[in-house]
Scaffold this active site. Sequence first.
Site, PDB file in Angstrom:
ATOM      1  N   ASN A  16       0.871  -1.175   0.000  1.00 50.62           N
ATOM      2  CA  ASN A  16       0.000   0.000   0.000  1.00 50.62           C
ATOM      3  C   ASN A  16       0.911   1.229   0.000  1.00 50.62           C
ATOM      4  O   ASN A  16       1.564   1.513   0.991  1.00 50.62           O
ATOM      5  CB  ASN A  16      -0.883  -0.028   1.255  1.00 50.62           C
ATOM      6  N   LYS A  66       0.017   4.253  -0.110  1.00 54.13           N
ATOM      7  CA  LYS A  66      -0.619   5.421   0.524  1.00 54.13           C
ATOM      8  C   LYS A  66      -0.450   6.655  -0.373  1.00 54.13           C
ATOM      9  O   LYS A  66      -0.476   6.520  -1.581  1.00 54.13           O
ATOM     10  CB  LYS A  66      -0.044   5.656   1.920  1.00 54.13           C
ATOM     11  N   GLU A 117      -5.137  -5.151  10.532  1.00 56.33           N
ATOM     12  CA  GLU A 117      -4.084  -4.165  10.754  1.00 56.33           C
ATOM     13  C   GLU A 117      -4.337  -3.423  12.066  1.00 56.33           C
ATOM     14  O   GLU A 117      -5.169  -2.496  12.098  1.00 56.33           O
ATOM     15  CB  GLU A 117      -4.060  -3.152   9.612  1.00 56.33           C
ATOM     16  N   GLY A 134       2.720   1.985  10.629  1.00 55.31           N
ATOM     17  CA  GLY A 134       3.668   3.092  10.462  1.00 55.31           C
ATOM     18  C   GLY A 134       4.368   3.503  11.740  1.00 55.31           C
ATOM     19  O   GLY A 134       4.993   4.559  11.791  1.00 55.31           O
ATOM     20  N   SER A 192       3.686  -2.396  10.166  1.00 55.48           N
ATOM     21  CA  SER A 192       5.147  -2.377  10.316  1.00 55.48           C
ATOM     22  C   SER A 192       5.821  -3.697   9.903  1.00 55.48           C
ATOM     23  O   SER A 192       6.808  -4.122  10.512  1.00 55.48           O
ATOM     24  CB  SER A 192       5.531  -1.983  11.740  1.00 55.48           C
TER      25      SER A 192
HETATM   26  C1  PEP Z   1      -0.558   0.015   5.900  1.00 52.91           C
HETATM   27  O1  PEP Z   1      -0.621   1.176   5.594  1.00 52.91           O
HETATM   28  O2  PEP Z   1      -1.449  -0.747   5.508  1.00 52.91           O
HETATM   29  C2  PEP Z   1       0.564  -0.447   6.719  1.00 52.91           C
HETATM   30  C3  PEP Z   1       0.504  -1.636   7.231  1.00 52.91           C
HETATM   31  O3  PEP Z   1       1.612   0.432   6.896  1.00 52.91           O
HETATM   32  P1  PEP Z   1       3.073   0.100   7.519  1.00 52.91           P
HETATM   33  O4  PEP Z   1       3.522  -1.220   6.912  1.00 52.91           O
HETATM   34  O5  PEP Z   1       3.929   1.236   7.081  1.00 52.91           O
HETATM   35  O6  PEP Z   1       2.898  -0.018   8.985  1.00 52.91           O
END
Ligand code: PEP
Length: 249
Positions: A11, A13, A166, A172, A212
């Site tokens: 993703n 973003k 998640e 993040g 993460s």
């Molecule tokens: C996400 O945005 O779906 C995500 C899991 O971000 P990160 O891996 O950066 O924590």
Amino acid sequence: MTVRRKFVAGNWKMNGLKGQLGEVSAIAELAAARNDIDVALYLPATLIAAAAPLGGAVLIGAQDCHQEEAGAYTGNLSAAMLAEAGARGTLVGHSERRQYQQESNADVAAKALAAHKGGLSVVLCVGETLDTREQGDDVAHAFVADQLVASLPEGADPQWLTIAYEPVWAIGTGKVATPPQIAAMHAALRAALVKALGAEAGNAMRILYGGSVSGDNAADILHTDNVDGALVGGASLTAAKFGPIIAAA
Ligand code: PEP
């Protein structure tokens, strides 16, 4: 026993300009060597048309899809628009959209259904805040299972729908849920899916973990019970970082 094919998704973003399309090609090259797993990149909508011809086996998708087919919804994009641009799938219900765009479970379910009707596969995201997690594991499991069931679209089917768990506190932040925490949550979500959809569909639906995930922790997470893949934010932006996660799947 139901065999669920591993699925590694990125993703991006609100990151990525045309200058980063080389990363899509490089990730497509890595994915081409892995015909035993599915790989997807959920890109900013502005990159979809340019990325689609570069993706190869990598599913190029969007990060959101409006629930209506067309109309007075300034700034939004319909499933048909995304599909015409070259998207083959979309995320719905990401915690950042639930938080900043106040998307409800009903909105998420409607978006998932509209995406499916428009020919897109769907990754539906759920997860608890730190506040909910701190009320205890049982509270967190019940909260996310309820959120999932309330966000399921009509006709939910593992052929086109994948779930991503998640934890909001792990997105993040560099904080990762531990494999036992992930296994327990995924077991609760699996039970909720079986109850809502029946044993066949409930057991066949993939549940990804996100929060993460990196090259350092991917192997442990991807080999945790009931984890069928990963949804990766920051570490999906370059082939150098995403490659080890694809390799770990
Ligand atoms: C996400 O945005 O779906 C995500 C899991 O971000 P990160 O891996 O950066 O924590």
